[in-house]
Design an enzyme around this catalytic site. Structure first.
Site, PDB file in Angstrom:
ATOM      1  N   CYS B  83       0.824  -1.220   0.000  1.00 37.49           N
ATOM      2  CA  CYS B  83       0.000   0.000   0.000  1.00 37.49           C
ATOM      3  C   CYS B  83       0.851   1.260   0.000  1.00 37.49           C
ATOM      4  CB  CYS B  83      -0.922   0.020   1.210  1.00 37.49           C
ATOM      5  SG  CYS B  83      -1.910  -1.470   1.358  1.00 37.49           S
ATOM      6  N   HIS B 334      -9.105   4.628  -0.893  1.00 41.32           N
ATOM      7  CA  HIS B 334      -7.771   4.036  -0.768  1.00 41.32           C
ATOM      8  C   HIS B 334      -7.497   3.083  -1.937  1.00 41.32           C
ATOM      9  CE1 HIS B 334      -4.191   2.344   0.807  1.00 41.32           C
ATOM     10  NE2 HIS B 334      -4.692   1.411   1.586  1.00 41.32           N
TER      11      HIS B 334
END
Lengths: 135, 387
Positions: B83, B334
């Site tokens: 991420c 996200h």
């Protein structure tokens, strides 16, 4: 699928085999050949007792592929009496009983299954400690 | 080493963008950033992405996007750090410009997560965890964060409801961000009644699965005035990556994000600044607990008291340390490998005075922090706006 990948970790999965560091005495799990405490080499295998306590826990409702049949299940961080911590499922446990600090012991159970014809993986899970009651 | 400036930004809306493929998302963000910087070519394109191979069936992504934006021939490479891929790509771009290897560098973050069924996407995200010792036991990303939150509540005697100000603030700020995925406010009541995914984490503690792309243009600071027509130049004052164990169980103290501590401390030293100088902090609120642990590790609160910054209102736009000023991971969304670049784009908007209704009155120094895995790769950037 992934036969070699699972075969390589059979001693860890089936008998909780870690390593001992002869420089500082730390016991290491999972084995990594380098002591996380003193960064010296640590190669000698050692079988851990399988006794520990719950450091934290949750319940998995949305299970990943291969784990659907078991959902919902309890996942926990287990602090072993020898020092290392590991991630494992709790089994044979009343959901209302699970708490941080609960004494647990290792058992061998089915972990996951790759479809109807795929590999079945076995390994460690932890249940509330029974030995302590007998002692 | 040369100082580096950001002279162009671009982003796509974040959401379930079924009409856009991964190459088109990358195209839209890169073209927007090139337009903002007023450039027609570049020396290199670095693309932060985590799951294009797994979820879109496409690797070799940076070269593909370079071709589709008309930059065939330039250097291009994908950068992956779970991420934190977006910030990892930015770090590569900063090193390229700072070292003199390149003069004009485009850095994009791109992710496409909604084409696949949710269990495939979930399994893809879990690739960031330890496959042999976390994932093989049935761990998911939510579950790992849930165990951190549970322990935090136990250790510091706080309740789940005490985390509510973090998603409430994120949603409030996303309301004025036209690129955000969730632009509707949420209430404490809604937070407390939200569906539980892995207790204590509920759906409003969690950032959404979504698509999106963002891009920035980097040049040497001394040439920044040649690009774009922006009143304020944004200087990259610090760029630092730090690492920790991939598995949470291998950490001596799971409630302390050591990589956040290391990367923020080194970033403060690079920039010659401290936490008291930071006007806004775009942190990695993938889950509510991550915001709290990050604030503590970066020196904004003592251990166990980061949660109070939510309760006191310090994290809001009018507070002492505003976070997630355009919605954060929770409400802007996200798209994992793109997130690190969205954070930087939003920080640049604040520093330039282009943040619209969410504009902070005194935004001179911004910090962004992108986290890969459950705290294993943590990348901190400090950006300074200069007249």
């Amino acid at each position: 699928m992934h036969i070699a990948r699972n075969w390589r970790v059979k001693h860890q999965r089936y008998s909780l085999t870690g390593e001992i560091c002869h420089h500082c005495g730390a016991k290491v799990f999972p084995p990594r050949d380098v002591c996380p405490e003193c960064t010296q080499p640590a190669y000698e295998p050692v079988r851990l007792s399988g006794l520990g306590e719950v450091y934290s826990f949750t319940t998995v409702y949305e299970a990943p592929t291969g784990f659907e049949a078991q959902a919902p299940y309890h996942l926990a961080l287990i602090k072993l009496v020898e020092g290392p911590m590991l991630t494992a499922q709790l089994t044979d446990v009343d959901p209302n009983e699970v708490r941080i600090g609960m004494p647990v012991e290792m058992v061998t159970r089915k972990l996951s299954q790759e479809g109807d014809e795929g590999l079945i993986q076995y390994g460690y899970k932890f249940r509330p400690r029974i030995q302590a009651k007998a002692a | 080493m040369r100082n580096v400036a950001i002279v162009g930004i671009g982003q796509t809306p974040v959401g379930e963008l079924w009409e856009k493929s991964i190459r088109h998302l990358g195209h839209d963000a890169v073209v927007a950033a090139m337009h903002d910087a007023g450039i027609e070519t570049a020396d290199a394109l670095y693309v932060g992405n985590m799951l294009s191979g797994e979820l879109a069936g496409q690797e070799h992504l940076a070269t593909l996007i370079a071709d589709f934006v008309g930059l065939r021939g330039i250097e291009a490479a994908k950068v992956e750090a779970a991420c934190a891929s977006g910030a990892a790509a930015l770090r590569v771009g900063v090193m390229a410009v700072a070292s003199g290897q390149a003069d004009v560098v485009i850095v994009a973050g791109v992710e496409k997560m909604t084409d696949t069924p949710i269990d495939e996407t979930t399994a893809g995200l879990a690739l960031a965890a330890d496959q042999e010792y976390e994932v093989a036991e049935g761990a998911t990303f939510v579950a790992l964060n849930a165990m951190l939150m549970q322990r935090y509540m136990h250790e510091y005697g706080v309740s789940h409801r005490d985390f509510a100000p973090f998603p409430i603030n994120a949603h409030a700020n996303a309301r004025n961000n036209p690129f955000a995925m969730f632009r509707s406010p949420i209430t404490l009541d809604k937070y407390e009644k939200a569906t539980v995914i892995a207790p204590p984490i509920n759906i409003l503690d969690s950032s959404p699965v979504c698509d999106g792309a963002a891009a920035v243009v980097l040049v040497p600071l001394e040439r920044a005035r040649e690009f774009g027509r922006h009143k304020r130049i944004v200087r990259v004052a610090a760029s630092v990556t730090a690492t920790d164990t991939i598995a949470i169980h291998d950490r001596r103290d799971p409630l302390f994000l050591e990589a956040a501590y290391l990367s923020s401390q080194r970033a403060y030293a690079q920039a010659g600044l401290g936490p008291e100088d930071i006007d806004l902090f775009e942190l990695h609120d993938a889950f509510s607990i991550m915001s709290v642990l990050s604030l503590e590790a970066c020196g904004f609160a003592p251990r166990g008291r980061g949660i109070e910054l939510g309760q006191s209102g310090a994290i809001t736009l009018g507070g002492k340390i505003p976070i997630t000023t355009m919605g954060g991971l929770k409400a802007r969304g996200h798209p994992v490998g793109a997130t690190g670049i969205y954070q930087v784009v939003e920080a640049v908007q604040q520093l330039r005075g282009e943040a619209g209704a969410n504009q902070l009155p005194h935004a001179h120094v911004a910090m962004t922090q992108n986290i890969g895995g459950s705290g294993a790769t943590i990348i901190t950037h400090i950006l300074v706006g200069e007249e």
